[in-house]
Design a protein around this motif. Structure first.
Motif, PDB file in Angstrom:
ATOM      1  N   ASN A  35       0.686  -1.168   0.005  1.00  0.00           N
ATOM      2  CA  ASN A  35      -0.069   0.049   0.085  1.00  0.00           C
ATOM      3  C   ASN A  35       0.826   1.200  -0.149  1.00  0.00           C
ATOM      4  O   ASN A  35       0.594   2.209  -0.875  1.00  0.00           O
ATOM      5  N   LEU A  36       2.022   1.186   0.952  1.00  0.00           N
ATOM      6  CA  LEU A  36       2.716   2.312   0.851  1.00  0.00           C
ATOM      7  C   LEU A  36       3.397   2.594  -0.473  1.00  0.00           C
ATOM      8  O   LEU A  36       3.896   3.625  -0.825  1.00  0.00           O
ATOM      9  N   ASN A  37       3.828   1.534  -1.043  1.00  0.00           N
ATOM     10  CA  ASN A  37       4.581   1.517  -2.283  1.00  0.00           C
ATOM     11  C   ASN A  37       3.779   2.189  -3.340  1.00  0.00           C
ATOM     12  O   ASN A  37       3.986   3.080  -4.262  1.00  0.00           O
ATOM     13  N   TYR A  38       2.303   1.934  -3.400  1.00  0.00           N
ATOM     14  CA  TYR A  38       1.557   2.183  -4.291  1.00  0.00           C
ATOM     15  C   TYR A  38       1.308   3.823  -3.740  1.00  0.00           C
ATOM     16  O   TYR A  38       0.939   4.582  -4.987  1.00  0.00           O
ATOM     17  N   GLN A  39       1.036   4.212  -2.641  1.00  0.00           N
ATOM     18  CA  GLN A  39       1.241   5.712  -2.549  1.00  0.00           C
ATOM     19  C   GLN A  39       2.387   6.437  -2.826  1.00  0.00           C
ATOM     20  O   GLN A  39       2.306   7.606  -3.250  1.00  0.00           O
ATOM     21  N   ILE A  40       3.438   5.982  -2.593  1.00  0.00           N
ATOM     22  CA  ILE A  40       4.758   6.614  -3.354  1.00  0.00           C
ATOM     23  C   ILE A  40       4.694   6.654  -4.688  1.00  0.00           C
ATOM     24  O   ILE A  40       5.001   7.734  -5.247  1.00  0.00           O
ATOM     25  N   SER A  70       2.557   1.660  11.334  1.00  0.00           N
ATOM     26  CA  SER A  70       0.980   2.128  11.594  1.00  0.00           C
ATOM     27  C   SER A  70       0.756   3.003  10.271  1.00  0.00           C
ATOM     28  O   SER A  70       1.508   3.660   9.686  1.00  0.00           O
ATOM     29  N   MET A  71      -0.620   2.719   9.725  1.00  0.00           N
ATOM     30  CA  MET A  71      -0.821   3.223   8.537  1.00  0.00           C
ATOM     31  C   MET A  71      -1.610   4.367   8.586  1.00  0.00           C
ATOM     32  O   MET A  71      -2.245   4.992   7.844  1.00  0.00           O
ATOM     33  N   LYS A  72      -1.863   4.827   9.951  1.00  0.00           N
ATOM     34  CA  LYS A  72      -2.632   5.984  10.253  1.00  0.00           C
ATOM     35  C   LYS A  72      -1.684   7.395  10.283  1.00  0.00           C
ATOM     36  O   LYS A  72      -0.420   7.256  10.726  1.00  0.00           O
ATOM     37  N   CYS A  73      -2.285   8.141   9.705  1.00  0.00           N
ATOM     38  CA  CYS A  73      -1.567   9.661   9.143  1.00  0.00           C
ATOM     39  C   CYS A  73      -1.386  10.318  10.464  1.00  0.00           C
ATOM     40  O   CYS A  73      -2.111  10.656  11.413  1.00  0.00           O
ATOM     41  N   SER A  74       0.099  10.572  10.698  1.00  0.00           N
ATOM     42  CA  SER A  74       0.490  11.419  12.184  1.00  0.00           C
ATOM     43  C   SER A  74       0.009  12.790  11.856  1.00  0.00           C
ATOM     44  O   SER A  74      -0.255  13.288  10.572  1.00  0.00           O
ATOM     45  N   GLU A  75       0.009  13.710  12.952  1.00  0.00           N
ATOM     46  CA  GLU A  75      -0.530  14.992  12.967  1.00  0.00           C
ATOM     47  C   GLU A  75       0.630  15.651  12.092  1.00  0.00           C
ATOM     48  O   GLU A  75       0.015  16.745  11.276  1.00  0.00           O
ATOM     49  N   LYS A  76       1.856  15.509  12.432  1.00  0.00           N
ATOM     50  CA  LYS A  76       2.982  16.373  11.677  1.00  0.00           C
ATOM     51  C   LYS A  76       2.800  16.224  10.098  1.00  0.00           C
ATOM     52  O   LYS A  76       3.262  17.194   9.387  1.00  0.00           O
ATOM     53  N   LEU A  77       2.407  15.247   9.712  1.00  0.00           N
ATOM     54  CA  LEU A  77       2.326  14.829   8.008  1.00  0.00           C
ATOM     55  C   LEU A  77       0.957  15.513   7.531  1.00  0.00           C
ATOM     56  O   LEU A  77       0.895  15.500   6.280  1.00  0.00           O
ATOM     57  N   LEU A  78       0.187  15.776   8.363  1.00  0.00           N
ATOM     58  CA  LEU A  78      -1.306  16.118   7.682  1.00  0.00           C
ATOM     59  C   LEU A  78      -1.241  17.792   6.987  1.00  0.00           C
ATOM     60  O   LEU A  78      -1.835  17.610   5.815  1.00  0.00           O
ATOM     61  N   ALA A  79      -0.507  18.477   7.611  1.00  0.00           N
ATOM     62  CA  ALA A  79      -0.393  19.780   6.807  1.00  0.00           C
ATOM     63  C   ALA A  79       0.440  19.748   5.668  1.00  0.00           C
ATOM     64  O   ALA A  79      -0.142  20.221   4.511  1.00  0.00           O
ATOM     65  N   PRO A  80       1.451  19.113   5.416  1.00  0.00           N
ATOM     66  CA  PRO A  80       2.226  19.062   4.292  1.00  0.00           C
ATOM     67  C   PRO A  80       1.370  18.262   3.210  1.00  0.00           C
ATOM     68  O   PRO A  80       1.448  18.450   2.135  1.00  0.00           O
ATOM     69  N   LEU A 133      -5.973   9.096  -3.290  1.00  0.00           N
ATOM     70  CA  LEU A 133      -4.692   9.216  -2.594  1.00  0.00           C
ATOM     71  C   LEU A 133      -5.086  10.128  -1.217  1.00  0.00           C
ATOM     72  O   LEU A 133      -4.435   9.473  -0.147  1.00  0.00           O
ATOM     73  N   ALA A 134      -6.045  11.041  -1.101  1.00  0.00           N
ATOM     74  CA  ALA A 134      -6.252  11.445   0.035  1.00  0.00           C
ATOM     75  C   ALA A 134      -6.919  10.515   1.285  1.00  0.00           C
ATOM     76  O   ALA A 134      -6.475  10.556   2.247  1.00  0.00           O
ATOM     77  N   GLU A 135      -7.728   9.586   0.453  1.00  0.00           N
ATOM     78  CA  GLU A 135      -8.314   8.531   1.475  1.00  0.00           C
ATOM     79  C   GLU A 135      -7.056   7.668   2.080  1.00  0.00           C
ATOM     80  O   GLU A 135      -7.200   7.283   3.068  1.00  0.00           O
TER      81      GLU A 135
END
Length: 1331
Positions: A1092-1097, A1140-1150, A1193-1195
């Motif tokens: 999944n992460l490879n697909y996101q990249i 962890s596939m959950k988005c961390s707070e520091k990544l949300l803004a970028p 991608l956003a999802e």
């Protein structure tokens, strides 16, 4: 043998004469009057005559198969030429070629000066050394070519020595400057010659000097030093304790006839800078003298000459009537040859100072020494040179008589005398490569290629071939006598065109005088090689040699020669028998050989067993063969099967070639073929033997022929098999096959291993034949041969006495043949079909090159289980057959097979497989030939041709082809298309994994690393440097990689209800390496989260490159896990860790910032089709596609899709696509978050409206003060459309306000609503007033 061999010529000698300006009426011997020098490697010949100089370069002329020296440069010099020396300059760096880097020609002039020229005629250096003419120029590098390469200039009054270490460095610098002048870098070149060290010695105490030679350093021992000091100075003389080192110069002339001149070493050598020459010679680079036919101006050199040292002549050889003319030094500097006016040649021992040989009758003789090493290579390695013996020969050429006398210096005996052309010129070369730098090492002897060459007046160059053994044996020893006899026999053969009985008798008589076995063998080999010599002569000589053998001389080496004689007689007998020639003269010799070798001369065979034999194929084999021969009539197969082997049409090639194929020096049970025979030679031999056997009237004689000659029958069987395997298929018919069966039967009957077959046991002899058939290149011909061999083996097995008592009809031997024939039948069909090609009609995949290959049973065995599937996949890829048609073809066969079963045919119409088949049926109907072949293969290989297996191999083929040329992404798309059509989920998932890891992963990693470093789409030069393809190709690759990972991820999410299917192949292989399908199915499952992460990249990088977004280090700022770990974890190359596939707070803004940029850029893809104010229409299909991708991608990133939709509406409103924005507003769940950005854009629109208003004062008055003030505080955004529509603006605001009104609002939202309502009222007022 010692001889004179022509190595080259000067082409048309008149052409050289014209280049030297020699009148045509001149005497034809003008070449002997020229100064001639040949380079050490033999590539350049320099000829000087008066003021003309020519350079001739060696070229190979294929029409005459010889070297020819052609004029490459000619020119006129300033003074008459008296001497020429051609030097081969050593390369400045080590080279494997051991050849010269360039050539330097040293020219001596009448006025006492010398010039150095390149082989292109450019003057490098010119020096005045003396007032007298230059007599000779020489360079002596010694026995092994390791002595200093000093250049000696001989004058009548003295000798000048140019020290090589300083000379060649100066010449290299001069050549480099000339090159700069030619390139236009410099206008002229100046050579500073002051660094050249020159020693000049003058002769004293000798009345006249005609020639001289520098011998070199003379190292005296202490006793000789004391003796010389006492002799010259007396008892009370003062002497040095250490003997002085002197350089010896030998001078030939008058009073004395031969003088020994010495120069004391160890003193200070005056360098050239101490001489009164203040400036260097300057030579214009563009002198006309460089070109042929021009005149060079002699340089004015009034400078003082070089300071000279006087030589002391300590002793000499005095003879008042004898005048010395020339002196020649041997390569080892121990001997010197002198010629005189009385026609004598004296050989001097330089060390002892005495004449050791004196030869008469040599008026005007020219001398040269040749040293020969006792080694196969005439230039042995330096590391072993001390262990190799050498001999020295003196060559004396008498130009008046035209005789060449070769003398051995160890004993002074004459080796050979040859007649030669009169008035020739002997060229003596004493130096190898010169000018070697300190770091250059010679691996082999640095000797000239031709130590001595004779050049005839007509321009022919000849060298002297002297074998080393001439130095070891005398004239009266046996070997020397035999060499003389063998030379006489050779002369007889060469001179005789028609061999009469007298000539044959003379040859036999001469051969009977030979004593040594080696020469006897050499004599036989010489007779074998000569085609004109009759076989009777050879047999007569062979019988004499055989009778002369005694047990005393048959030690180990001579035993091999006896074997050679005996086996030669036996093979000759076989040759005559199969050629149907008379063998009466050889029978006596054969009887003696058989007695010595203890062979049975007569074979006891029961001919009654042959009665009633029927040589034909078995019935089942006949049917199979007939079916395959019909299939082989396909046009493509017939064209490919045109025999690639050509055979000689003459009578059994030549006797020499026939004999050379057999091992003759060993005594084994049978005579066999040599294991290292070339394929071409073996093919010709097999063709000749087969033709001769077929021509025999009585094939029963074949058995006696093979047995009598003691040749291994298996070798003849192999030759028959080889010929049939190379025959054109058109020539193979039933009659020929039946005759081949008969030939094989009578050949095999000789061997007890082939005939004594135990019932129901496997015969090792026939098992070996089966192994040969497996290795044959063409399976169809191999099948024919297998059927013939099976018939022969069946005949022998039926003769077994155990057969009568047996009740089983199928024996193990028959079963072995049946299995082999069955496999060959399958492979024959495969090979025939794979050579058939057709153009696919319809949408096809890229066509891959399909290389021709020898598909035989051995190839299928060694390649393993998946080899058949792999070949079929290559064949289909070569025609570009799409995967859907392969699946549809399999489904059609399945539905056809089940149409008559219990299932109702209409019940399956709703199945997806049936619909898929019907949708692709038209492709199959449009290409009936291709799918007829494929169906035939499916019937022959039902397991290897499953659609999933074939598609898996097609994926692999396209992936490999893409790897060869990464810029052709269409092949990578074909990989994905094939993968999608594989029905087995386990197999498909495994292939997704291994193709990604094997081919795509590394390029994808490099692409991600490059884009992450650049922060945008890289330029072409960066892409080519890091990836090997351009930026447009990078976008295409990233798109395919994203789709690949998407399909990969989707496949991994599917539920695997079905168990793994068992992979099955035909029972051709017992054991083999796993096939591609087995490897793919057994591939371990991948981590879903990592995938999944490879697909996101892939999405991140592709979207950024597609829109060329600038976003610094996206993989570092948008992911909290190291992207390198993500890429490697998919391959299983790193230790797995919890993710962890959950988005961390520091990544949300970028991430939201990145999505915003994507959304805004996607909106820019919209174009307006109809710009009518009342009903605008837009082309927004591409934009909708991208918004959908961005939402996915956003999802995956954990960002709410509503955020993307809000950014989408904002982008549409910002670009003026209000109608599209109104349609999306209904999907917004939190409209109050959208209102601030919409209001900001609306304020910008009002500023644009004010700019475009025709009545700005009234426009301002119509605007509420607080709204106008807000407008004034806002900076205008140039990206806002210049002509905003107030009506659609009002529509958007009203729609948005109405949606917000349905929600609960806070104070800030209420304030924004009031502002929106105020703007709506103001816009309506402006519309009414038309402002």
């Amino acid at each position: 043998m010692c001889n004179v061999e022509e190595i080259a010529d000067c082409g048309d000698i008149l052409t050289l004469g014209r280049a030297l300006f020699i009148p045509e009426k001149e005497d034809k011997t003008w070449l002997s009057k020229c100064s001639v020098s040949l380079s050490s490697c033999g590539n350049l010949l320099s000829v000087g005559y008066k003021k003309r100089l020519c350079f001739l370069t060696a070229q190979w002329i294929s029409s005459i198969e010889s070297n020819t020296y052609l004029v490459s440069w000619s020119g006129t010099l300033a003074s008459d030429i008296t001497s020429v020396l051609t030097l081969s300059i050593c390369p400045s760096q080590q080279s494997s070629q051991n050849g010269p880097d360039w050539f330097c020609i040293v020219v001596g002039f009448q006025n006492g000066s010398i010039g150095f020229y390149t082989n292109t005629g450019h003057l490098l250096l010119h020096e005045k050394l003396d007032e007298k003419p230059v007599l000779k120029i020489s360079c002596h590098t010694g026995t092994y070519g390791t002595l200093p390469d000093d250049v000696h200039i001989i004058f009548q009054t003295g000798v000048c020595v140019l020290i090589g270490s300083s000379l060649f460095q100066t010449l290299r610098n001069a050549k480099a400057q000339v090159a700069k002048v030619q390139a236009g870098i410099r206008d002229e070149h100046a050579v500073d010659s002051r660094n050249i060290q020159i020693r000049k010695w003058t002769f004293t105490e000798q009345e006249q000097i005609n020639d001289a030679a520098v011998v070199g350093l003379e190292l005296k021992n202490t006793y000789d030093h004391f003796l010389a000091a006492s002799t010259y100075g007396g008892y009370d003389t003062w002497y040095r304790s250490i003997p002085p080192v002197n350089t010896l110069i030998l001078a030939s002339g008058i009073t004395p006839y031969l003088g020994f001149h010495y120069a004391l070493e160890g003193g200070t050598t005056p360098p050239l800078q101490d001489v009164a020459r203040a400036v260097a010679n300057k030579i214009k680079s563009a002198l006309p003298g460089w070109l042929g036919g021009s005149t060079e101006v002699a340089p004015n050199n009034a400078e003082p000459l070089i300071r000279a040292e006087q030589l002391s002549m300590r002793n000499g050889i005095f003879d008042g009537q004898r005048h010395g003319t020339t002196v020649t030094i041997s390569p080892d500097r121990r001997l010197a040859a002198f010629t005189d006016s009385l026609g004598r040649v004296a050989v001097l021992d330089v060390t002892k100072g005495c004449v050791i040989r004196l030869f008469k009758g040599c008026r005007d003789a020219q001398c040269a020494f040749v040293q020969i090493f006792d080694a196969d290579n005439k230039k042995p390695q330096l590391s072993v040179i001390k262990e190799i013996r050498r001999a020295l020969f003196l060559i004396i050429y008498n130009p008046k008589k035209g005789l060449i006398d070769i003398r051995l210096m160890q004993r002074g005996s004459r080796v050979a005398v040859f007649t030669a052309t009169k008035n020739g010129k002997l060229l003596y070369n004493t130096c190898g490569l010169t000018g070697a730098e300190k770091n250059y090492t010679h691996k082999k002897l640095n000797l000239p290629e031709f130590q001595c060459v004779l050049i005839d007046p007509d321009g022919k160059l000849k060298k002297f071939n002297i074998p080393f053994y001439y130095s070891l044996e005398g004239e009266h020893l046996e070997r020397s006598k035999d060499l003389h006899i063998i030379r006489a026999i050779r002369d007889i053969i060469k001179k005789s065109s028609n061999f009469s009985d007298d000539i044959k008798e003379e040859i036999v008589q001469s051969a009977s005088k030979l004593k040594t076995l080696e020469i006897k063998k050499h004599c036989l080999e010489m007779l074998i090689k000569n085609r004109e010599t009759s076989s009777e002569t050879l047999i007569s000589c062979l019988e004499i040699f055989w009778d002369s053998l005694t047990d005393d001389e048959l030690y180990e080496h001579n035993q091999k020669i006896q074997n050679y004689f005996g086996n030669l007689a036996l093979v000759t007998l076989f040759h005559r028998l199969i050629c149907n020639e008379n063998t009466d003269d050889v029978q006596n010799l054969i009887a003696k050989v058989c007695e010595t070798f203890e062979l049975k001369q007569h074979l006891e065979i029961d001919d009654k067993l042959d009665d009633g034999l029927d040589f034909h194929l078995l019935e089942d084999d006949n049917c199979i063969l007939e079916r395959l021969l019909i299939l082989a009539q396909e046009k493509d197969f017939r064209e490919q099967q045109q025999t690639k082997v050509t055979f000689a049409d003459n009578h059994i090639s030549t006797y020499k070639d026939f004999i050379s194929c057999f091992v003759l020096e060993n005594r084994e049970e049978f005579i066999t073929l040599k294991p290292d025979i070339t394929t071409e030679k073996l093919n010709n031999l097999s063709c000749d033997i087969f033709k001769c056997i077929i021509k025999l009237n009585d094939l029963t004689l074949l058995t006696k022929c093979v047995k009598a000659s003691n040749i291994d029958s298996k070798e003849i069987v192999k030759l028959v098999i080889m010929h049939v395997a190379n025959m054109p298929l058109e020539q193979i018919n039933l009659d020929l096959i039946e005759k081949i069966i008969a030939v094989l039967y009578y050949l095999c009957r000789v061997s007890e291993e082939a005939t004594n077959m135990k019932y129901n046991e496997i015969s090792p002899w026939w098992e070996n034949i089966r192994g040969i058939l497996v290795d044959l290149p063409c399976p169809l011909r191999s099948l024919i041969l297998a059927m013939t061999c099976k018939s022969v083996a069946n005949i022998f097995e039926s003769m077994s006495p155990e057969k009568e008592d047996a009740w089983e009809s199928l024996t193990k031997e028959n079963a072995k043949w049946g299995i082999l024939i069955g496999k060959l039948e399958d492979i024959s069909i495969l090979s025939i079909i794979l050579m058939c090609k057709a153009n696919f009609h319809g949408d096809s995949l890229p066509k891959l090159p399909f290389e021709e290959m020898n598909i035989n049973l051995k190839y299928i065995y060694t390649r393993g289980k998946g080899s058949v599937t792999e070949l079929i996949a290559k064949w289909l890829c070569g025609m570009g057959v799409p995967p859907e048609t392969i699946v549809a073809n399999e489904l059609m066969e399945m539905f056809d097979a089940t149409s008559n079963s219990e299932l109702n045919s209409t019940a399956g119409d709703d199945k997806p497989e049936f619909l898929f088949m019907e949708n692709n049926r038209h492709y199959i109907d449009s290409n009936p030939q291709i799918f007829k072949w494929l169906s035939l293969l499916r019937r022959q290989f039902p397991l290897s041709t499953k659609a999933d297996y074939v598609l898996a191999n097609m994926c692999w083929e396209y992936a490999m082809e893409w790897q060869k040329s990464l810029n052709k992404t269409i092949e990578l798309e074909a990989v994905l298309q094939c993968l999608e059509n594989i029905s087995d989920l386990h197999l498909r998932l495994g292939l997704f994994s291994i193709i990604w890891l094997t081919y795509i992963k590394h390029t994808f990693e490099d692409s991600c690393r490059l884009v992450n470093k650049v922060g945008k789409l890289p330029k072409d030069h960066l892409c080519i440097q890091d990836l090997g393809f351009k930026s447009e190709c990078l976008k295409s690759f990233l798109n395919i990689a994203k789709n690949y990972l998407d399909k990969f991820y989707s496949c991994s999410l599917k539920t695997f209800d079905q168990a793994k299917q068992e992979i099955k192949f035909e029972k051709i292989w017992d054991e083999s390496l796993p096939s591609l399908v087995e490897v793919a199915q057994d591939t371990k499952t991948v981590n879903i989260d990592i995938l999944n992460l490879n697909y996101q990249i892939s999405c991140t990088i592709y979207y950024q490159c597609h829109f060329n977004l600038k976003f610094t280090k996206p993989l570092d700022s948008l992911y909290d896990i190291d992207y390198q770990y993500i890429l490697e974890a998919l391959a299983g190359n790193v230790v797995q860790r919890d993710i962890s596939m959950k988005c961390s707070e520091k990544l949300l803004a970028p991430r939201m910032k990145y999505l915003t940029k994507l959304t805004r850029t996607a909106v820019e893809t919209i174009s307006c089709i109809d710009n009518n104010e009342e009903s605008k229409s837009y082309n927004n299909e591409e934009c909708l596609h991208w918004i959908e991708n961005i939402c996915v991608l956003a999802e995956l990133w954990g960002v709410d899709n509503n955020y993307v939709r809000r950014q989408y509406v904002t982008g549409l409103y910002h670009m003026g696509y209000d109608e599209l924005a109104v349609n999306i507003l209904g999907l917004i769940t939190e409209p109050q978050l959208l209102l601030p950005s919409v209001l900001a854009i609306t304020i910008q629109r009002l500023k644009r409206s004010l700019e475009n208003s025709t009545n700005q004062p009234e426009w301002i008055v119509s605007m509420p003060p607080q709204l106008y003030k807000k407008m004034q505080n806002t900076i205008l955004d140039p990206s806002i459309p210049a002509q905003p529509s107030l009506s659609t603006t009002t529509l958007v605001l009203q729609k948005l306000v109405s949606q917000i009104a349905k929600k609960t609002m806070d104070a800030e939202a209420m304030q924004n609503i009031k502002l929106a309502e105020l703007i709506i009222e103001s816009c309506e007022l402006l519309i009414r007033r038309k402002l």
